[in-house]
Design a protein around this motif. Structure first.
Motif, PDB file in Angstrom:
ATOM      1  N   ASN A   1      -8.946  13.990   2.712  1.00 60.38           N
ATOM      2  CA  ASN A   1     -10.209  13.247   2.727  1.00 60.38           C
ATOM      3  C   ASN A   1     -11.247  13.876   1.816  1.00 60.38           C
ATOM      4  O   ASN A   1     -12.008  13.178   1.136  1.00 60.38           O
TER       5      ASN A   1
ATOM      6  N   SER B   1      -5.165  16.497   6.833  1.00 64.45           N
ATOM      7  CA  SER B   1      -5.934  15.250   6.721  1.00 64.45           C
ATOM      8  C   SER B   1      -7.320  15.503   6.161  1.00 64.45           C
ATOM      9  O   SER B   1      -7.802  14.770   5.288  1.00 64.45           O
TER      10      SER B   1
ATOM     11  N   SER C   1      -1.201   8.952   6.253  1.00 68.39           N
ATOM     12  CA  SER C   1      -2.228   8.316   7.082  1.00 68.39           C
ATOM     13  C   SER C   1      -3.622   8.613   6.554  1.00 68.39           C
ATOM     14  O   SER C   1      -4.494   7.737   6.536  1.00 68.39           O
ATOM     15  N   ALA C   2      -3.842   9.849   6.105  1.00 68.96           N
ATOM     16  CA  ALA C   2      -5.163  10.207   5.586  1.00 68.96           C
ATOM     17  C   ALA C   2      -5.492   9.390   4.343  1.00 68.96           C
ATOM     18  O   ALA C   2      -6.615   8.891   4.186  1.00 68.96           O
TER      19      ALA C   2
ATOM     20  N   LYS D   1       3.108  -0.432   9.315  1.00 70.45           N
ATOM     21  CA  LYS D   1       1.676  -0.492   9.612  1.00 70.45           C
ATOM     22  C   LYS D   1       0.855  -0.855   8.380  1.00 70.45           C
ATOM     23  O   LYS D   1       0.008  -1.747   8.426  1.00 70.45           O
ATOM     24  N   TYR D   2       1.130  -0.185   7.270  1.00 74.83           N
ATOM     25  CA  TYR D   2       0.255  -0.330   6.105  1.00 74.83           C
ATOM     26  C   TYR D   2       0.692  -1.433   5.149  1.00 74.83           C
ATOM     27  O   TYR D   2      -0.115  -1.906   4.349  1.00 74.83           O
TER      28      TYR D   2
ATOM     29  N   ASN E   1      -5.751   5.420   5.320  1.00 78.24           N
ATOM     30  CA  ASN E   1      -6.875   5.084   6.193  1.00 78.24           C
ATOM     31  C   ASN E   1      -8.187   5.055   5.422  1.00 78.24           C
ATOM     32  O   ASN E   1      -9.215   4.635   5.951  1.00 78.24           O
ATOM     33  N   SER E   2      -8.138   5.517   4.181  1.00 78.44           N
ATOM     34  CA  SER E   2      -9.341   5.510   3.347  1.00 78.44           C
ATOM     35  C   SER E   2      -9.502   4.144   2.685  1.00 78.44           C
ATOM     36  O   SER E   2      -8.566   3.640   2.053  1.00 78.44           O
TER      37      SER E   2
ATOM     38  N   ARG F   1       0.807  -1.214   0.000  1.00 76.88           N
ATOM     39  CA  ARG F   1       0.000   0.000   0.000  1.00 76.88           C
ATOM     40  C   ARG F   1       0.846   1.272   0.000  1.00 76.88           C
ATOM     41  O   ARG F   1       0.425   2.282  -0.546  1.00 76.88           O
TER      42      ARG F   1
END
Length: 729
Positions: free
Chosen positions: A329, A325, A381-382, A447-448, A385-386, A62
């Motif tokens: 989004n 962020s 992260s934004a 993490k991703y 996280n989607s 990712r």
């Protein structure tokens, strides 16, 4: 009196017990059938799937990087350093160009040795490249003599798509690349950023789309239609070749750029062509958005300036107020709305990057470097996280010395992007140290890009049986190029015919399938047409590498004397070509058509005046713009009507009056009446397939758009909407 009351109470009690029993039984039936509906006279299971575990503990890619900007190519020694640096911070992928003009240096002679080294260096360090296939050899280019130089850009013939007569050679190059690197590359991209218009313009009178602002849109096509057509065929043929060799490979599309109206027109015209939406799996999130699109106000939704996290005043202000962020989004949501309004139900990938400081110098202030790293972390992260973002690429991995000789101011600005600082000596470039942003990238990559041990659902429905159209995909992203429901009236059975990429599929609809492994018959389209006519130009047998593709399939039933079985005319179209096969009888027992030798190939815009009549689909158009998305015959007001959709328009031909009428699909109330209608909430309503058939005296229409099936009951006037992967019957 007491006896009567007792009897009355007993009767009431029995009624209540009976009612409760009935309700209980209905609840059980409802529970058993809560995921079923009646479809083709059978209970259809909704969302059939098999839950599996990720037994191999494979990581999910990712968070990735790009080693170099655009088509730049680092030296092999520098590539070694970049690969090790990417491995250190946990990046999973890199944009890797595979240059056609450097592989096929002479016609028919291929040298993969240099490309092998670049690919192997990355995979040896755990980096899985995204293979970008582009750069046309001059002897195949649609602009072999074209050369244009500006103060900041140079474009040669290699940037142009191949000539139409060389699409066979393009398919050969794609095929060889995928066969050679398919075990190391599972994601592919064909050419780069079609919105730029650099690659698909007709030679002559061309200026740079950004710098040569001859008009307000910054783009001058000698022939805009050619630009659309060349890229469309390059993408569609190339994607068909890749999926035929590697069905589970992911096809990336580098999206469109609404910054300029003609760029948006380019993408709009691509989406309205048959099969284009089915030529990619993941599309880039819209990063440059300064114009409006329909009802979407995109003036402030752009993220282009996020490349300059610590230098652009607006971005700095957003970062200082912790609004990065929310800005990301908002942009993702807007991009998703745009894609859905075009009937594109796909995930996105995105790009962003980091700059140095406002004066394009290396960051020396630790506070500024930390500020940049924190800002980038917020953006990463934004994005990730989607659930709509599949992958994020950071441009670039390493920056270069902004004082390098010969660099323009614009190039210096790009050179300062990077997660690593580099130094330059007499031996070339070397990585100096990771910036703070690289170290935070490393933490986020853990993490991703972690191993995904969550349960996964693999569709197991009708279209995923052995030899079925979606068998090899193992995802819910299956869509069709063309689909037809045939009624074998002799035995009153329905059969489903589907064309997808290079293949043709047929299976029964109205009989129970006891053996799923034998339900579908899969036929190679090129072989199929070769049986009818070895010299047929419809699927040119002389072009051995060129896939055989279909836009539409149509059945027309003609009554015959002395037999209840009608004569069936099966016809296919691709582009401006129509091929018809007349069958005395449909031999469905073998799932094959028995051809009696009567077949005919016509060009819709030349040989057949019918489609060029006033208000018809090919009226006053060139062969490049004469195409059908869907085609069918049906009875309307006791007359036989031929219905055609072309892009967002519906054309109907009255066989008696010999006249056409046309209208926009989104102006037809039937197609956007409610949430289950195919055109609901669409700015551009384009059908992938349309079929009209009779089942037990009732008439139905079925439409597919991307991976959604819409069914219209003509008698009740109601629509049913369901995802293709959710059907099991």
């Amino acid at each position: 009196m007491d006896i009567k009351n007792k009897k009355l109470r007993l009767v009431i009690l029995l009624i209540v017990i009976n009612a409760l029993t009935t309700i209980f039984i209905l609840l059980i039936i409802s529970h058993l059938n809560k995921n079923k509906l009646i479809f083709y006279n059978k209970a259809v299971e909704i969302n059939p799937s098999e839950v599996i575990l990720n037994k191999n503990n494979q990581s999910r890619c990712r968070l990735a990087v790009s080693f170099e900007r655009g088509g730049a190519k680092p030296s092999l020694s520098y590539m070694e350093e970049l690969s090790k640096a990417a491995k250190f911070i946990g990046a999973c992928s890199n944009y890797q160009s595979i240059y056609w003009d450097q592989v096929e240096v002479e016609k028919g002679k291929f040298d993969w040795s240099t490309t092998d080294k670049y690919i192997n260096i990355q995979t040896d360090n755990g980096i899985k490249p995204l293979g970008r296939l582009w750069m046309t050899p001059s002897f195949y280019s649609s602009a072999p003599q074209e050369k244009m130089t500006t103060s900041d850009y140079t474009t040669y013939s290699k940037f142009y798509a191949p000539k139409l007569e060389n699409l066979n050679e393009w398919s050969r190059f794609v095929s060889q690349a995928v066969k050679r690197y398919g075990d190391k590359i599972d994601s592919w991209l064909l050419y780069h950023e079609p919105q730029e218009g650099l690659y698909f313009q007709t030679p002559g009178n061309r200026k740079h789309p950004i710098l040569g602002n001859e008009d307000s849109d910054g783009m001058t096509y000698k022939n805009f239609e050619d630009a659309v057509y060349y890229y469309y065929l390059t993408q569609r043929y190339g994607s068909a070749v890749i999926k035929d060799i590697s069905p589970t490979a992911k096809l990336y599309l580098t999206s469109f750029n609404p910054k300029y109206t003609k760029y948006l027109d380019l993408f709009y015209n691509l989406v309205r062509r048959p099969g284009f939406r089915n030529s990619f799996d993941i599309v880039r999130e819209v990063t440059y958005t300064y114009k409006t699109f329909g009802d979407f106000d995109l003036q402030k939704k752009g993220l282009a300036f996020l490349y300059e996290i610590d230098s652009h005043p607006e971005v700095r202000s957003l970062a200082m107020s912790n609004k990065l962020s929310s800005e990301v989004n908002e942009n993702i949501q807007t991009a998703q709305q745009i894609l859905q309004s075009l009937g594109i139900n796909k995930k996105m990938f995105a790009e962003t990057g980091v700059n140095s400081d406002f004066n394009n110098n290396f960051i020396l202030d630790p506070y500024e470097e930390q500020f940049q790293a924190d800002s980038l972390s917020d953006i990463i992260s934004a994005y990730l996280n989607s659930p709509n973002i599949e992958r994020l690429y950071i441009f670039r991995l390493a920056n270069s010395d902004p004082n390098e000789e010969g660099m323009t101011e614009g190039q210096k600005k790009w050179r300062t992007l990077g997660l690593y600082k580099i130094s330059r000596d007499e031996f070339g470039y070397h990585l100096a140290r990771p910036k703070t942003s690289a170290l935070q990238f490393k933490s986020l990559a853990k993490k991703y890009n972690r191993a995904d041990n969550l349960k996964k659902e693999i569709p197991t429905g009708r279209y995923y049986y052995p030899n079925a159209p979606c068998e090899d995909l193992k995802t819910d992203e299956c869509a069709f190029d063309a689909r037809l429901v045939l009624n074998d009236k002799a035995v009153n059975k329905l059969y489903e015919l589907i064309a997808l990429k290079n293949n043709f599929y047929i299976a029964p609809l109205t009989e129970e399938i006891e053996n799923k492994s034998r339900a579908w018959k899969k036929i190679n389209l090129k072989s199929y047409f070769k049986e009818f006519d070895p010299n047929s130009f419809f699927c040119d047998q002389s072009k051995t590498n060129l896939p055989c593709l279909v836009d539409t399939m149509t059945a027309r039933y003609l009554p015959q004397k002395d037999t209840p079985n009608p004569k069936i005319i099966i016809s296919f179209t691709f582009g401006n070509k129509k091929y018809g096969v007349i069958n005395d009888q449909l031999e469905v027992s073998n799932y094959l058509f028995q051809d009696n030798g009567n077949h005919n190939l016509v060009f819709l815009d030349k040989d057949n005046e019918k489609y060029a009549k006033k208000d018809g689909p090919c009226y006053e158009t060139s062969e490049k713009d004469c195409f059908f998305n869907t085609r069918s015959f049906r009875n309307k007001d006791n007359k036989l009507v031929e219905s055609i959709t072309k892009g967002e328009y519906l054309y109907e031909f009255d066989e008696i009056l010999q006249t056409w009428t046309n209208s926009r699909l989104d102006n037809n109330e039937k197609y956007f009446k409610d949430n289950n209608s195919p055109c609901h909430n669409m700015k551009l309503c384009v059908f992938d397939s349309y079929t009209y058939f009779e089942e037990n005296g009732r008439m139905f229409e079925e439409i597919t758009i991307d991976n959604i099936l819409y069914r219209f009951d003509i008698d009740s006037g109601n629509w049913l909407k369901i995802q293709l992967s959710q059907l099991s019957y």
